[in-house]
Design a protein around this motif. Sequence first.
Motif, mmCIF file in Angstrom:
data_model
loop_
_atom_site.group_PDB
_atom_site.id
_atom_site.type_symbol
_atom_site.label_atom_id
_atom_site.label_comp_id
_atom_site.label_asym_id
_atom_site.label_seq_id
_atom_site.Cartn_x
_atom_site.Cartn_y
_atom_site.Cartn_z
ATOM 1 N N THR A 204 50.019 49.756 -6.697
ATOM 2 C CA THR A 204 50.790 49.567 -7.926
ATOM 3 C C THR A 204 52.248 49.376 -7.551
ATOM 4 O O THR A 204 52.817 50.203 -6.834
ATOM 5 N N THR A 207 57.943 48.741 -9.591
ATOM 6 C CA THR A 207 58.637 48.241 -10.784
ATOM 7 C C THR A 207 57.629 47.934 -11.883
ATOM 8 O O THR A 207 56.438 47.791 -11.631
ATOM 9 N N SER A 208 58.097 47.827 -13.103
ATOM 10 C CA SER A 208 57.215 47.547 -14.237
ATOM 11 C C SER A 208 56.889 46.066 -14.307
ATOM 12 O O SER A 208 57.586 45.218 -13.737
ATOM 13 N N ALA A 209 55.822 45.762 -15.023
ATOM 14 C CA ALA A 209 55.461 44.362 -15.238
ATOM 15 C C ALA A 209 56.554 43.646 -16.023
ATOM 16 O O ALA A 209 56.854 42.474 -15.772
ATOM 17 N N LYS A 210 57.176 44.360 -16.964
ATOM 18 C CA LYS A 210 58.281 43.764 -17.731
ATOM 19 C C LYS A 210 59.440 43.426 -16.823
ATOM 20 O O LYS A 210 60.051 42.352 -16.934
ATOM 21 N N SER A 350 48.126 38.742 -17.216
ATOM 22 C CA SER A 350 48.051 39.901 -18.101
ATOM 23 C C SER A 350 46.613 40.147 -18.523
ATOM 24 O O SER A 350 45.930 39.241 -18.994
ATOM 25 N N THR A 381 48.374 42.430 -14.522
ATOM 26 C CA THR A 381 49.245 43.391 -15.191
ATOM 27 C C THR A 381 48.462 44.041 -16.326
ATOM 28 O O THR A 381 47.680 43.389 -17.016
ATOM 29 N N ASN A 383 49.083 47.572 -19.099
ATOM 30 C CA ASN A 383 49.875 48.732 -19.539
ATOM 31 C C ASN A 383 51.239 48.764 -18.845
ATOM 32 O O ASN A 383 51.705 49.809 -18.376
ATOM 33 N N ASP A 384 51.875 47.584 -18.753
ATOM 34 C CA ASP A 384 53.209 47.414 -18.169
ATOM 35 C C ASP A 384 53.252 47.795 -16.699
ATOM 36 O O ASP A 384 54.294 48.192 -16.182
ATOM 37 N N ARG A 385 52.124 47.681 -16.006
ATOM 38 C CA ARG A 385 52.075 47.958 -14.577
ATOM 39 C C ARG A 385 51.536 46.732 -13.842
ATOM 40 O O ARG A 385 50.613 46.060 -14.323
ATOM 41 N N GLN A 386 52.134 46.427 -12.694
ATOM 42 C CA GLN A 386 51.654 45.341 -11.847
ATOM 43 C C GLN A 386 50.708 45.946 -10.814
ATOM 44 O O GLN A 386 51.114 46.723 -9.946
ATOM 45 N N THR A 414 61.434 45.497 -5.481
ATOM 46 C CA THR A 414 62.403 46.516 -5.909
ATOM 47 C C THR A 414 63.818 46.103 -5.560
ATOM 48 O O THR A 414 64.744 46.234 -6.383
#
Length: 423
Positions: A204, A207-210, A350, A381, A383-386, A414
């Motif tokens: 994982t 950083t977030s998917a967003k 997604s 992606t 739940n906002d996770r890559q 990152t």
Amino acid sequence: MNQPYMLRFDGPVDEALVRRTLRTMLTAFPRMRGVINPGIVRYHLRILPDDAHADLLFDDAYRIQPGIDPTDTAALQAFHGPFLNEAMPLERGLPWRARFFPHPTQPALMFSMHHIMGDGRSMVQLMCAIMAGLNGRPITPCPLESPSMLPAVLPKRWPEWPASISAWWRTLQADKQAARGQRVLSLATHRATEFAPTTVHYKTLGTSAKGLRELSKSLNTTSNTLLTALIAQTFLAMAPNDPQAVAAIRISVDLRRYFPEGQAPQFGNHVATFVVRATHQPSLAQQIASLDAQVKAGLARLERREQALPLLLYEWLPLIGRTLYSKILLQAKRKGSLEQVSIHFTNLGSAEFINPEGAERRLAEMWPITNSTGLLIAALTLNDRQLFSVCHPRNDHPVEAVERFMDNLDQQVTSLIELGAQP
């Protein structure tokens, strides 16, 4: 080639409901009742009737898996690899397997189907059916369709064949010329002469998917192209002073877009691949531009139906038979004549759409993977996770090298996001 997808749910799921859902899918998707039959001249796919015998085979394919805590990601990962390596009885049983991991709050389900029955898009369709059934929604039946992908790849008229073959040959020779003298980077420490069991890793991003989407937007590209470029840069960082170093990345393409309008099949095996080659570039932006141009050129060749001749091999497989085909593959592996690539990268994008709208039971995580002759990364992606599912053969790709590579990739993302946040 098995395709085991690990699903972890965000709330309780009744085991009896899982059983009913999967049994309904066996009725709704006839290819899930397919068995391979050798004929006099070619192999055939026989669809078993949906009867009491199918019930017996279902009880063999679906089981409750005791002794594993589904809230422990490491435990699921440790189960995933051995399950990927289990052979399916394609001539005597169903071409899929499922294991349910009960838990009062976060149960999990492993679902695997053999690639000969369907591709990654077919697997996603099955995931959607599973989530629909678990949420009390009807599962839409998927009728049998022609398994042939010829309408998507063959020239539309016979007079176009010479131009198609000529264009393919020119591209093949140009690619060979461009690759002359280049050194394909790899995490393999030596050239194995035999196929080996596969290891699976979960990763994982920090950083977030967003955050990744915003970074892609700032670079005027897509998340998929950015990830491809960052994977290439992570390989190229292994040889910073070698101008001949290249990261060769295999890309999967869904061929359904090339079928005549209204004729694209829903369920089956309709996928092709091509390779892009990343060399040292002065900047990340130029690396993105180079890879984007290569991807567009590869898609354009498929659009112009210039890959008809090599893709005919898939149509010949029932005639070649698994004995001869296996001998060809084993001989190619021993001689080292399989195409050398750094990695096979496939991106599902997604996966939020797999959860039905207003769903009570939802996916917390999904880890898809399939067998590969080398390093493979499947990205998505949720739940906002890559999330990255990674696999590689155990005999030539050291586990430590793969884990280090994924950590370096994570650090690249990152660092880029941190730089982007500065004035």
